[in-house]
Design a protein around this motif. Sequence first.
Motif, PDB file in Angstrom:
ATOM      1  N   THR B  68       6.394 -32.933  36.448  1.00 30.40           N
ATOM      2  CA  THR B  68       5.627 -31.781  37.385  1.00 30.40           C
ATOM      3  C   THR B  68       6.749 -31.744  37.706  1.00 30.40           C
ATOM      4  O   THR B  68       8.353 -32.220  38.296  1.00 30.40           O
ATOM      5  CB  THR B  68       5.324 -32.795  38.688  1.00 30.40           C
ATOM      6  OG1 THR B  68       3.987 -33.412  37.757  1.00 30.40           O
ATOM      7  CG2 THR B  68       4.752 -31.686  39.718  1.00 30.40           C
ATOM      8  N   TRP B  96       9.432 -26.412  27.745  1.00 33.25           N
ATOM      9  CA  TRP B  96       8.276 -25.319  29.017  1.00 33.25           C
ATOM     10  C   TRP B  96       6.644 -26.472  28.981  1.00 33.25           C
ATOM     11  O   TRP B  96       6.393 -26.175  29.775  1.00 33.25           O
ATOM     12  CB  TRP B  96       8.907 -24.073  28.889  1.00 33.25           C
ATOM     13  CG  TRP B  96       8.236 -23.525  30.160  1.00 33.25           C
ATOM     14  CD1 TRP B  96       7.227 -22.223  29.733  1.00 33.25           C
ATOM     15  CD2 TRP B  96       8.737 -23.257  31.614  1.00 33.25           C
ATOM     16  NE1 TRP B  96       6.670 -21.850  31.092  1.00 33.25           N
ATOM     17  CE2 TRP B  96       7.596 -22.411  32.289  1.00 33.25           C
ATOM     18  CE3 TRP B  96       9.215 -24.376  32.533  1.00 33.25           C
ATOM     19  CZ2 TRP B  96       7.446 -22.252  33.651  1.00 33.25           C
ATOM     20  CZ3 TRP B  96       9.559 -24.048  33.598  1.00 33.25           C
ATOM     21  CH2 TRP B  96       8.512 -22.592  34.269  1.00 33.25           C
ATOM     22  N   LYS B  97       6.044 -25.898  27.787  1.00 33.08           N
ATOM     23  CA  LYS B  97       4.840 -26.409  27.263  1.00 33.08           C
ATOM     24  C   LYS B  97       4.482 -27.490  28.243  1.00 33.08           C
ATOM     25  O   LYS B  97       3.694 -27.981  28.827  1.00 33.08           O
ATOM     26  CB  LYS B  97       4.655 -26.064  25.889  1.00 33.08           C
ATOM     27  CG  LYS B  97       5.422 -27.610  24.625  1.00 33.08           C
ATOM     28  CD  LYS B  97       5.148 -26.981  23.670  1.00 33.08           C
ATOM     29  CE  LYS B  97       5.832 -28.455  22.784  1.00 33.08           C
ATOM     30  NZ  LYS B  97       5.797 -29.707  23.094  1.00 33.08           N
ATOM     31  N   ASP B  98       5.567 -28.709  28.147  1.00 34.10           N
ATOM     32  CA  ASP B  98       5.360 -29.791  28.654  1.00 34.10           C
ATOM     33  C   ASP B  98       5.430 -29.754  30.184  1.00 34.10           C
ATOM     34  O   ASP B  98       5.420 -31.108  30.535  1.00 34.10           O
ATOM     35  CB  ASP B  98       6.373 -31.102  27.836  1.00 34.10           C
ATOM     36  CG  ASP B  98       6.174 -30.920  26.747  1.00 34.10           C
ATOM     37  OD1 ASP B  98       5.110 -30.508  26.004  1.00 34.10           O
ATOM     38  OD2 ASP B  98       7.193 -31.087  26.093  1.00 34.10           O
ATOM     39  N   HIS B 100       4.374 -29.398  34.361  1.00 32.79           N
ATOM     40  CA  HIS B 100       3.555 -29.040  35.127  1.00 32.79           C
ATOM     41  C   HIS B 100       4.533 -28.070  36.243  1.00 32.79           C
ATOM     42  O   HIS B 100       5.389 -28.790  36.599  1.00 32.79           O
ATOM     43  CB  HIS B 100       2.047 -30.062  35.279  1.00 32.79           C
ATOM     44  CG  HIS B 100       1.762 -30.346  34.389  1.00 32.79           C
ATOM     45  ND1 HIS B 100       1.024 -29.902  34.106  1.00 32.79           N
ATOM     46  CD2 HIS B 100       2.433 -31.430  33.113  1.00 32.79           C
ATOM     47  CE1 HIS B 100      -0.172 -30.709  32.992  1.00 32.79           C
ATOM     48  NE2 HIS B 100       1.124 -31.418  32.540  1.00 32.79           N
ATOM     49  N   ILE B 101       3.445 -27.166  36.398  1.00 38.67           N
ATOM     50  CA  ILE B 101       4.484 -26.823  38.144  1.00 38.67           C
ATOM     51  C   ILE B 101       3.307 -26.765  39.387  1.00 38.67           C
ATOM     52  O   ILE B 101       2.276 -26.682  39.019  1.00 38.67           O
ATOM     53  CB  ILE B 101       4.807 -24.607  37.733  1.00 38.67           C
ATOM     54  CG1 ILE B 101       5.307 -24.856  36.551  1.00 38.67           C
ATOM     55  CG2 ILE B 101       5.002 -24.885  39.198  1.00 38.67           C
ATOM     56  CD1 ILE B 101       6.678 -25.191  36.287  1.00 38.67           C
ATOM     57  N   VAL B 206       9.273 -15.247  30.261  1.00 38.67           N
ATOM     58  CA  VAL B 206       8.546 -16.521  30.026  1.00 38.67           C
ATOM     59  C   VAL B 206       7.432 -15.925  31.291  1.00 38.67           C
ATOM     60  O   VAL B 206       7.483 -15.370  32.472  1.00 38.67           O
ATOM     61  CB  VAL B 206       9.039 -17.692  30.680  1.00 38.67           C
ATOM     62  CG1 VAL B 206       7.752 -18.881  31.247  1.00 38.67           C
ATOM     63  CG2 VAL B 206      10.040 -18.663  30.135  1.00 38.67           C
ATOM     64  N   PRO B 207       5.660 -16.143  30.766  1.00 40.66           N
ATOM     65  CA  PRO B 207       5.127 -15.363  31.393  1.00 40.66           C
ATOM     66  C   PRO B 207       4.979 -16.293  32.860  1.00 40.66           C
ATOM     67  O   PRO B 207       4.686 -17.973  32.984  1.00 40.66           O
ATOM     68  CB  PRO B 207       3.337 -15.427  30.490  1.00 40.66           C
ATOM     69  CG  PRO B 207       4.201 -16.198  29.067  1.00 40.66           C
ATOM     70  CD  PRO B 207       5.162 -16.992  29.469  1.00 40.66           C
ATOM     71  N   VAL B 209       2.628 -19.403  35.667  1.00 44.74           N
ATOM     72  CA  VAL B 209       2.293 -20.158  36.151  1.00 44.74           C
ATOM     73  C   VAL B 209       0.281 -19.726  36.143  1.00 44.74           C
ATOM     74  O   VAL B 209      -0.148 -20.194  35.672  1.00 44.74           O
ATOM     75  CB  VAL B 209       2.975 -21.208  36.087  1.00 44.74           C
ATOM     76  CG1 VAL B 209       4.717 -21.464  35.614  1.00 44.74           C
ATOM     77  CG2 VAL B 209       3.498 -20.891  37.690  1.00 44.74           C
TER      78      VAL B 209
END
Lengths: 180, 757
Positions: B68, B96-98, B100-101, B206-207, B209
């Motif tokens: 996170t 980035w795919k791993d 969580h923001i 990067v789109p 979030v």
Amino acid sequence: MAVTFNLNGKSTTVDVAADTPLLWILRDTLNYKGTKFGCGVGQCGACTVHVNGAAIRSCQRLASTLDGVDVKTVEGLSTDGTHALQQAWEELDVPQCGYCQAGQLMSAAALLERNANPTDRDIDNAMNGNICRCATYIRIRAGIKRAAEIKRGTVTPSNPGGRPEDTSDGSPRRLLEPSR
Amino acid sequence: MTTTIRPTKKKGLHRRDFFRVSALAGGGMLIATYIPELEGKLSGLSGRARADFMPNAFIKITPEGVITIVSKNPEIGQGIKTHLPMIIADELDVDWKDVHIEQADFNPEAYGSQGAGGSTATPINWTPLRQAGAVGRAMMITAAAQTWSVPEPECTTGHGAVMHASSNRRMTYGQLANKAATLTGPAANTVKLKDPKDYHIIGTRVPGVDNHKIVTGQPLFGIDFTMPGMLCAVIEKCAVFGGKVVSANLDEIKREPGVKHAFVIEPGPVARDGLLSSVAILADTWWQANSARKKLKVQWDEGPMVTHSSAGYEAKSVELSQQPAQRNLRKDGDFEAALAGASNKVEAAYFYPFLSHAPLEPQNTTALFKDGKVELWSATQQPNGGRGLVTRTLGIENSDVTIHIMRAGGGFGRRLTNDYMVEAAAIAKMVPGTPVKLIWTREDDIQHDFYRPAGWHYFSGGVDAAGKVVAWRDHFVSFGEGNGFSNSASIGATEFPARFIRNYMLDASVMPSDVPMGAMRAPGSNGIAFAVQGYIDELAHAAGKDPVQFRRDLLSQWQADPPAPAAEGGRGGRGGGRGGGPQFDAARMRGVLDLAAEKANWGKTTLPQGTGMGVAFHFSHRGHFAEVVQATVTKAGTVTVDKVWMAGDIGSQIVNLSHAENQAQGGVIEGVSHALGQEITIDKGRVVQTNFNNYPLLRMRQSFPVETHFLKTDNDPTGLGEPMLPPVIPALCNAIHAATGKRVRTLPLSKNDLKWG
């Protein structure tokens, strides 16, 4: 007054004052927050939904006129983001603040329902009622054209440019979900 | 900023829990979407011995490998919720795919500055957040090296794991989390940062979030927040700035359907930006509250501002321009003598109006006041200012205020001022224990803004026989009192072309006004660039020179020493501004000017009559930007922008290519929107405009292609929220001149007669 209409395919009854706009029935009575309040006078398009298939401003459509109609909101495009426009919007990274985008999507969806291959002029005419204060118009236009391609099946949606590739098991994955 | 403090414990319900509760209250439809997979994972772990790795407030890695990253700044559409975590994730060396923001609550002790303004996020955070990620990576290497008993330099990282090549061993960050959690991290300024060529997230597309939530209509914005038992509120303030409530028909209002409370609010201790004399109505639903408001009858004491008007300000400006300036801000050489010797002289008066920010999400805040403390859910650009305003107004301490930073439906500077937040807090204090959501109408927003100040520039100057600028004077007329300018109504002594003309004078005169004023995207610059770059075009015309070449010459003809950084004046982040940083740099400006001209094919295309190209450049918020506009004007005077070519220099690295392009295009189009028809006028001390029918924002049909080009230079990366906006306005006006021969000196364009032929 009690009013019954179909909301995203589901029969829904609410008891509200006759002059309550559909916008506030959706947001406050039914807790559908996707449809946005922007101006309250039908000028900005943030509250656009479909009533009987037509894109209308829900801030101007009163409860007293809703009996028996079909209402579709952004939540009804698809809940999982698989509508061609939703895919295109994510793929092209259309939003900035994102506040107007539900309304943009609903106006665009009505356009694509009646016009599978809209020209720039068609897009101008269909979308002119939807303000984007961040001015993402270039990407909205591109998004509509991209969605039209996806819908016609001439191309398959791809990962957005630069988005890391799919997970190792090969299944596409929602890559950018925040954790809350 | 320190990177070793952990977030303080959150009290009471977490925001996520509220969302879940609200979803239940709403009939269950949204439950599934609001209990993410992640929570299921975590809830199954309670009671088990485990330690999350939290090297600093920004990173959390669980033993299960859930990574996170906390995004600390308010997201207002500038893409920061994606941008800042990208910087951390790259140096942490995870995929980035791993990741969580998570949006941070307001907690400056944990996160350092948390704001959205002045295009400062990148310059302030570029190094500290890379260090924050690198500290995490370094600790993972230490944990692995100790586990394997190998030297740290033999370990490498990638895809969220540490590798030891010679023994062919690999452990994921999740596997190492327990161990790493026991270590003391290295000092942030000692960790090695990546070579930019090794970036795998920074510098990609990067789109956003939150895009998926946005396109599926999930609750996300401040206005979407809801709680069980919540009441909805509206507020009525005096249309005349500074007016006060004398009496109101509250008893009648309380009998309206759904209305639970109606009361008068007394003004707070902070004038203008704070709590104003007003009437609040609380009902079960917002529509009920707003319907009751239509029956509200308030007797106002309108106060002294009732004599103020835009026409009065204009007349006062003319009067001031004909008198000696109240003060001089800069004097180089001998302007009068140089002007007397000029072969061509040009006098011109420029004007730009008040503007309203009009973010599409109307101002709102939800507040819960209980046991002397207040909890707020608010879309704000400046939570720190909001907290200060709330504590002063409610008479409580910082520790009594919790602010949850909500995604904002646009900012543009409007939400730097937290008047709506303090209103919600004050209303909630009247009904302790009951949550209240205050939502303004669009009319409230347009009539109670902190407006981009109007401004006047009275120029005189001249060129010599060779076409060189030899004398320049700008008598800037603005708002303020004595030696002070109103908020965002100032001009700096280093504003271009200061330092580039030997005989240069910058004078200023001010008039008082209680019209609320504030920072709007590229404050100061968004008006000054129009005037300065328009007048430069007039001088180019007088000199008989090509506008691009004339500007090249101006950038190279002479240059005074740059001021010491501390001397940089004026508010609004122009020049070095907040956070320090680079000053106007002629070589960098020349670079973007040449690039824009090249991309637009400047001077090499033959355009039909009625179509023209214009150019302008401007330095603000540490960014150097030049833009070329091609516009067409019909014989009837209707203006169409055909295309814009933008060239910007914001340093060595664009963090997110996708959002940078989006942001740059949006800012350029917004500038054109200002120019086309936006104007706030004051009459009898109140704003004339009410909604988008008379305060028009640019629409799809008026939109146009914008080519964005970034010139990468060997300078630290700086911000992109604002500096693209100012040059497009003068470039458009200069294009109109090229197309029609008509010079635009007054904005908006709708006030100009542009008929030709």
